[in-house]
Design an enzyme around this catalytic site. Structure first.
Site, PDB file in Angstrom:
ATOM      1  N   LYS A 279       0.971  -1.102  -0.090  1.00 40.99           N
ATOM      2  CA  LYS A 279       0.010  -0.435   0.130  1.00 40.99           C
ATOM      3  C   LYS A 279       0.443   0.889  -0.355  1.00 40.99           C
ATOM      4  O   LYS A 279       0.296   2.254  -0.696  1.00 40.99           O
ATOM      5  CB  LYS A 279      -0.757  -0.472   1.386  1.00 40.99           C
ATOM      6  CG  LYS A 279      -2.012  -0.961   1.248  1.00 40.99           C
ATOM      7  CD  LYS A 279      -3.336  -1.466   1.821  1.00 40.99           C
ATOM      8  CE  LYS A 279      -3.929  -1.866   2.281  1.00 40.99           C
ATOM      9  NZ  LYS A 279      -5.502  -1.947   2.922  1.00 40.99           N
ATOM     10  N   ASP A 315     -10.175   2.862   2.194  1.00 40.81           N
ATOM     11  CA  ASP A 315     -10.450   2.459   3.506  1.00 40.81           C
ATOM     12  C   ASP A 315     -10.942   2.993   4.688  1.00 40.81           C
ATOM     13  O   ASP A 315     -11.946   2.967   5.257  1.00 40.81           O
ATOM     14  CB  ASP A 315      -8.596   1.590   4.050  1.00 40.81           C
ATOM     15  CG  ASP A 315      -8.102   0.178   3.619  1.00 40.81           C
ATOM     16  OD1 ASP A 315      -9.738  -0.605   2.720  1.00 40.81           O
ATOM     17  OD2 ASP A 315      -7.296   0.784   3.930  1.00 40.81           O
TER      18      ASP A 315
END
Ligand code: NAP
Length: 649
Positions: A279, A315
């Site tokens: 990420k 997220d």
């Protein structure tokens, strides 16, 4: 509709196993490839005659990566018998193609390279094309993403019917992407894998929905480290199929995401999802960041805009969407956030922005302090906090995640009915934290809510349009499919028979713990009992049970005494399989076990022994069981059917 033929490869060492594998794979398959070389005594006539789908006969010699050890003449004679028996297709290796007349069968001329992907693919393809086969087949080992991309390029450039896929773990995405890039046939196993990295045809259909027309589908790659346990491919592909969105979501493991990101354009990918541990790694490889990516400092979504790759993060939004569904306003609420890693960071930013007062609790205090400074929060420990002053408890650590489902990051004593409890962990669906919170009367938000909502936001970013319904339901189903179904009950209750039938119905592997113990030990259970005594045997059984429970998604039948000891029962708490108690009347059990060779534990007649064992074991099973089914009422097929219905509902 334009889609590849779906072929299930039957690579079994026994006739009966091959028959069962064919029947199981048939609902998903257009073709069945019978690997005659796997069978010690192949009978092509019988196999072709009983195949419920058109057959490809194949017999690979050892030099071609197969198991056939006879002469070349014998090998070709076996193939001839298959064709004469009515096989619709025959697979013949490039090196032998000129020596075999396929007669009325369609010819697949194939070449396999188990060492790597040859430099000069063009020359190899030209040789394959020149044989004029109905389908040419090229299979090469992939050492990394570049090999996968080269083979897909070859597939796309072919102006003749070509079936191609890469081999090995690194090649797995190529097997799925081959369906998108024009492979004439896509192969999956019917049971036992015939080649390294070969998935089952069932999973290619249920997880990826390769039974759709994908010829112009938008590709989305999931980039990450180990993606074995990811539920996103199944969740996304099934949601796409439900909504008729032509998109294919493919996991692509890569240590270095650079070459894969660079190939997104060539793969006609709309973008990628990014997961652990990439990420942050992907950020320098992108042209720009958008949405929440900059402030979260992590990217979980990449979208391709022309030649530019833009990173985003869903997220944070997904977590807030999940929380807002229960708490429309977070303003002024006191939230305790456990963890200071990636998920915690997104949650801390979101909660702080939504006006929550935040206390961050983390194992490594230093990390908590750093995050707290950034978002204007406090740090502390649960012991220092007054639970009455807390409104929201958020877990963003992996504590409680499968296969350590017995753990919880928050002691039950801390929880109060007024708390809203959100657990980012989504496997299991109901963590111990959520279960205990529910028992205390708290409102709970399971991790799947965040997973589905962040996925919905990703779809908006990639496609700009409406999000398909059912993402959450598909996520729940994908997680349920990973949960082992464990059958318990007395000897004679039908665990093995019903278990086998159930495994076929659910399309899951079946494991009989007793058979596994005997296989591992190389001795029968009565012998093990004699040699090791009951205590020694139970310890052995417990070890095998632990190994079995580490494999997700089984139908598992365990012996009547397998859960006698508290240590064995701890395994159930730890792995949280779905426990099904198969019960039957004592007379039925006594009748069924009379004459069995299994050791008696008491030396008493079956009726007495069953009564005594049931009195001791039944309360234990009842305390663990999610479901109870009477297996004495009807034939095993009906019991398995009823059980399937109960499990799916
Ligand atoms: P991460 O970056 O590795 O962070 C893990 C955090 O948990 C760290 O703060 C770590 O503490 C703490 N931790 C780890 N093991 C612990 C233990 N045994 N006891 C106490 N604390 C422990 O991981 P992440 O990406 O944030 O993921 C955390 C969890 O959230 C995972 O279960 C993940 O699957 C889940 N998640 C869910 C979603 C969703 O959509 N539902 C999305 C993202 C993540 P230290 O600082 O002391 O190491």
């Amino acid at each position: 509709m334009s889609r590849p033929l779906l072929c299930a490869t039957v690579f079994e060492t026994g006739f009966e196993e091959a028959r069962v594998a064919m029947l199981r794979a048939a609902p998903f398959a257009d073709l069945l490839e019978i690997r005659l070389d796997a069978l010690p005594r192949p009978e092509p006539e019988a196999l072709v005659a009983m195949a419920p789908r058109p057959v490809i006969v194949t017999c690979r010699a050892e030099e071609d990566g197969g198991l056939f050890r006879g002469t070349e003449k014998e090998r070709l004679a076996l193939l001839r018998r298959g064709v004469d028996a009515g096989a619709a297709w025959v697979d013949i290796e490039l090196r032998a193609a000129d020596r075999f007349d396929a007669g009325p069968a369609k010819r697949i001329v194939s070449h396999h390279d188990f060492e790597g992907t040859p430099r000069d693919l063009e020359a190899l393809l030209a040789r394959l094309r020149d044989r004029g086969a109905a389908v040419a087949k090229l299979v090469t080992a992939a050492r990394g993403p570049e090999d996968v991309l080269r083979l897909l390029r070859a597939l796309r450039g072919a102006d003749f019917p070509l079936a191609a896929h890469p081999l090995g773990r690194a090649g797995r995405p190529g097997r799925i992407l081959a369906a998108r890039f024009g492979s004439a046939i896509v192969y999956g196993s019917a049971g036992a894998a015939a080649a390294p990295g070969q998935p089952t045809l069932r999973s290619l259909v249920t997880d990826y929905r390769l039974d759709r027309d994908l010829s112009s589908a938008s590709v989305i790659l999931l980039l990450g480290g180990n993606l074995d346990h990811s539920v996103s491919p199944r969740m996304m592909n099934r949601a796409f199929a439900r909504a008729s969105i032509p998109a294919l979501y493919v996991p692509f493991e890569a240590e270095d995401p650079g070459p894969v990101l660079a190939a997104l354009g060539e793969l006609e990918a709309v973008g990628a999802a990014v997961t652990i541990p990439l990420k942050e790694t992907v950020i320098p490889l992108l042209h720009a960041l958008a949405g929440d990516a900059e402030r979260v400092g992590a990217v979980n979504t990449v979208v391709r805009r022309g030649d530019r790759l833009v990173g985003d993060n869903t997220d944070l939004g997904g977590a807030l969407d999940a929380l807002h569904a229960v708490l429309p306003s977070l303003d002024g609420l006191h939230a305790v956030l456990l963890g200071a890693g990636g998920a915690a960071r997104a949650l801390a930013l979101g909660l702080a922005e939504a006006g929550a007062r935040l206390t961050i609790v983390n194992r490594t205090r230093r990390r908590a302090d750093r995050l707290a400074r950034e978002v204007g929060a406090r740090t502390g420990s649960l012991a220092e906090l007054d639970p009455e002053e807390v409104d929201l408890v958020v877990n963003a650590t992996p504590v409680g995640q499968w296969p350590r489902c017995h753990e919880t990051p928050v002691p039950a004593e801390f929880l109060r009915p007024k708390h809203v409890v959100f657990d980012a962990v989504y496997n299991p669906l109901e963590t111990r934290l959520l279960r205990e919170a529910g028992e205390k009367g708290c409102r709970v938000v399971p991790g799947i809510e965040m997973l589905a909502r962040q996925g919905a936001r990703q779809i908006e970013i990639w496609f700009g349009g409406a999000v398909p319904p059912g993402l959450r339901e598909e996520g729940v189903r994908a997680l349920e499919a990973r949960r082992t179904v464990m059958l318990v009950g007395m000897r004679g209750a039908g665990k093995t028979t019903v278990g086998r039938l159930l495994s076929a119905r659910l399309g899951r592997p079946f494991l009989d713990l007793d058979a596994e113990i005997e296989r591992e030990a190389g001795r029968s259970i009565p012998d093990l009992f004699r040699e090791e005594g009951e205590a020694g045997f139970r310890e052995r059984e417990r070890r095998e049970l632990e190994r079995a429970l580490l494999r997700p998604g089984l139908v598992l039948a365990v012996g009547g005494g397998a859960l006698d000891s508290p240590r064995a029962r701890e395994l159930v708490a730890r792995f949280r399989p779905r426990v099904v108690l198969l019960a039957a009347a004592e007379e039925v059990l006594a009748e069924r076990i009379r004459g069995s060779d299994r050791p008696s534990l008491t030396g008493k007649p079956p009726e007495r022994e069953i009564g005594e064992l049931l009195a001791r074991r039944r309360p234990v099973w009842e305390s663990l069981a999610d479901l109870e089914i009477d297996s004495g009422r009807g034939p095993p097929e009906e019991v398995a059917e009823e059980l399937e219905r109960a499990l799916r509902s």
